[in-house]
Design an enzyme around this catalytic site. Structure first.
Site, PDB file in Angstrom:
ATOM      1  N   GLN A  98      43.918  78.402 138.507  1.00 55.20           N
ATOM      2  CA  GLN A  98      44.546  77.702 137.572  1.00 55.20           C
ATOM      3  C   GLN A  98      44.261  77.970 136.289  1.00 55.20           C
ATOM      4  O   GLN A  98      43.557  77.103 135.631  1.00 55.20           O
ATOM      5  CB  GLN A  98      44.833  76.252 137.982  1.00 55.20           C
ATOM      6  N   HIS A 130      37.701  84.397 139.324  1.00 52.21           N
ATOM      7  CA  HIS A 130      38.772  84.867 139.253  1.00 52.21           C
ATOM      8  C   HIS A 130      39.057  85.705 137.919  1.00 52.21           C
ATOM      9  O   HIS A 130      39.643  86.736 138.247  1.00 52.21           O
ATOM     10  CB  HIS A 130      39.723  83.661 139.593  1.00 52.21           C
ATOM     11  N   ASP A 168      45.916  95.446 143.522  1.00 52.70           N
ATOM     12  CA  ASP A 168      46.494  95.506 142.554  1.00 52.70           C
ATOM     13  C   ASP A 168      45.901  96.226 141.430  1.00 52.70           C
ATOM     14  O   ASP A 168      44.696  96.344 141.306  1.00 52.70           O
ATOM     15  CB  ASP A 168      47.363  94.108 142.041  1.00 52.70           C
ATOM     16  N   LYS A 191      52.645  97.243 144.231  1.00 49.93           N
ATOM     17  CA  LYS A 191      53.819  96.334 144.912  1.00 49.93           C
ATOM     18  C   LYS A 191      55.125  96.546 144.442  1.00 49.93           C
ATOM     19  O   LYS A 191      55.649  96.574 143.122  1.00 49.93           O
ATOM     20  CB  LYS A 191      53.190  94.833 144.663  1.00 49.93           C
ATOM     21  N   SER A 222      42.513  84.067 150.499  1.00 45.13           N
ATOM     22  CA  SER A 222      42.874  82.494 150.849  1.00 45.13           C
ATOM     23  C   SER A 222      43.623  82.541 152.105  1.00 45.13           C
ATOM     24  O   SER A 222      43.108  82.405 153.197  1.00 45.13           O
ATOM     25  CB  SER A 222      43.656  82.263 149.605  1.00 45.13           C
ATOM     26  N   GLY A 225      47.375  86.766 153.303  1.00 41.77           N
ATOM     27  CA  GLY A 225      48.517  87.535 153.321  1.00 41.77           C
ATOM     28  C   GLY A 225      48.474  88.844 152.359  1.00 41.77           C
ATOM     29  O   GLY A 225      48.925  89.889 152.933  1.00 41.77           O
ATOM     30  N   THR A 226      47.703  88.938 151.292  1.00 40.19           N
ATOM     31  CA  THR A 226      47.675  89.813 150.494  1.00 40.19           C
ATOM     32  C   THR A 226      46.858  91.269 151.420  1.00 40.19           C
ATOM     33  O   THR A 226      47.080  92.286 151.568  1.00 40.19           O
ATOM     34  CB  THR A 226      46.713  89.663 149.605  1.00 40.19           C
TER      35      THR A 226
END
Ligand code: R5P
Length: 297
Positions: A98, A130, A168, A191, A222, A225-226
């Site tokens: 965030q 991050h 990415d 993507k 996390s 999924g990626t």
């Protein structure tokens, strides 16, 4: 100045603190931690800190909010004990994703946390935040340690037929720097979203992965999924071995099981978060210590 390493409040921080203290030949201090019946945290540092450089090692693991409060309490206690220098080593900085206002009314969470930490610490070391720009909110010297080459040295990949892929384009620098160490090709996934079904597909930009061993590199897993999507594509395109290398393996809801059964050969992670079976961890304590030594000398 004499160094004293102060072990944080969780197993992860304890392990890294020991490893840093060994590498620096420094004393280690194990504070007393408890939780009051109403849920508040208590800490006490029963060690001689006066005039020393106190190096607090605290990874912001789940429950992150408690880890954050304890980091603040440790900082206050070493100040009270008149440490000469106060360094925070926080291998996993929670809330780093965030890092901007995505929807009006949100906070920049990492800014609020680093703003508090700077009241208590003069210097901050972390493993692969991050976005490195977020460290500006600490407002004092800080070092973002990228552990991938160190990890690859420890793993000892067979370099003959390997390539590195980032999920990415935004993270292409990671793939580039690891590939220069491995002397191999690198690429990133593009993507795209099907306008009718909304389904997201991923495709290596240019790299032909057929018959190659591939390392997918990312800062964090996390939900998985990626990486899951990426590995399915690589398998369908004939990649030989698929390795995953990340700094922070959160792996919610046993995501590691799904990843391994999808055909990923090995998941490598730095030891910044609580351990999961099926993940191979590399202790980054000695690497943090060498970064500390380089900074302090
Ligand atoms: C995104 O910017 C990050 O670098 C990771 O790719 C992402 O947070 C991974 O999340 P998940 O494992 O839930 O797909």
């Amino acid at each position: 100045m004499k160094n004293v390493v102060i072990a944080g409040t969780n197993d992860v921080s304890n392990e890294i603190a020991k490893s840093i203290a060994n590498s620096l030949s420094a004393d280690i201090c194990n504070p007393i931690y408890k939780t009051f019946p109403d849920g508040e945290s208590y800490i006490r540092i029963p060690c001689e800190i006066n005039g020393k450089r106190a190096i607090v090692v605290q990874s912001l693991v789940y429950p992150q909010d408690k880890s954050i409060i304890e980091t603040i309490l440790l900082g206050d206690a070493i100040k009270e004990l008149k440490a000469e220098d106060q360094i925070l080593v926080s291998p996993y900085l929670a809330y780093a994703r965030q890092d901007r206002v995505f929807l009006e009314g949100e906070p920049i969470s990492i800014r609020s946390i680093l703003n508090i930490f700077k009241e208590y610490y003069n210097m901050l070391f972390t493993i692969e935040i991050h976005k490195e720009e977020s460290l500006k909110y600490f407002g004092k010297p800080s070092i973002n340690i990228r552990p991938y080459i160190y990890m690859a040295e420890k793993i000892g990949f067979d370099k003959r037929n390997i390539a590195v892929l980032s999920p990415d384009i935004g993270a292409i620098d990671r793939a580039k720097s690891l590939s220069s160490y491995l002397n191999c090709e690198y690429d990133y996934f593009v993507k795209s979203r099907d306008r009718v079904t909304g389904e997201i597909t991923m495709q290596p930009k240019e790299l032909d992965v057929k018959g190659k061993d591939i390392i997918i590199i990312d800062d964090i897993i996390s939900t998985g999924g990626t990486i899951l999507k990426a590995s399915q594509i690589l398998r369908s395109q004939g990649a030989r071995k698929i390795y995953v290398m990340v700094s922070h393996a959160i792996l919610l809801n046993n995501a590691e099981e799904k990843l391994i059964s999808s055909g990923i050969d090995k998941i490598y992670a730095a030891n910044t978060l609580p351990k999961k079976d099926k993940v191979h961890y590399i202790d980054v304590g000695p690497f943090i210590a060498s970064n500390l030594t380089a900074y302090l000398n």
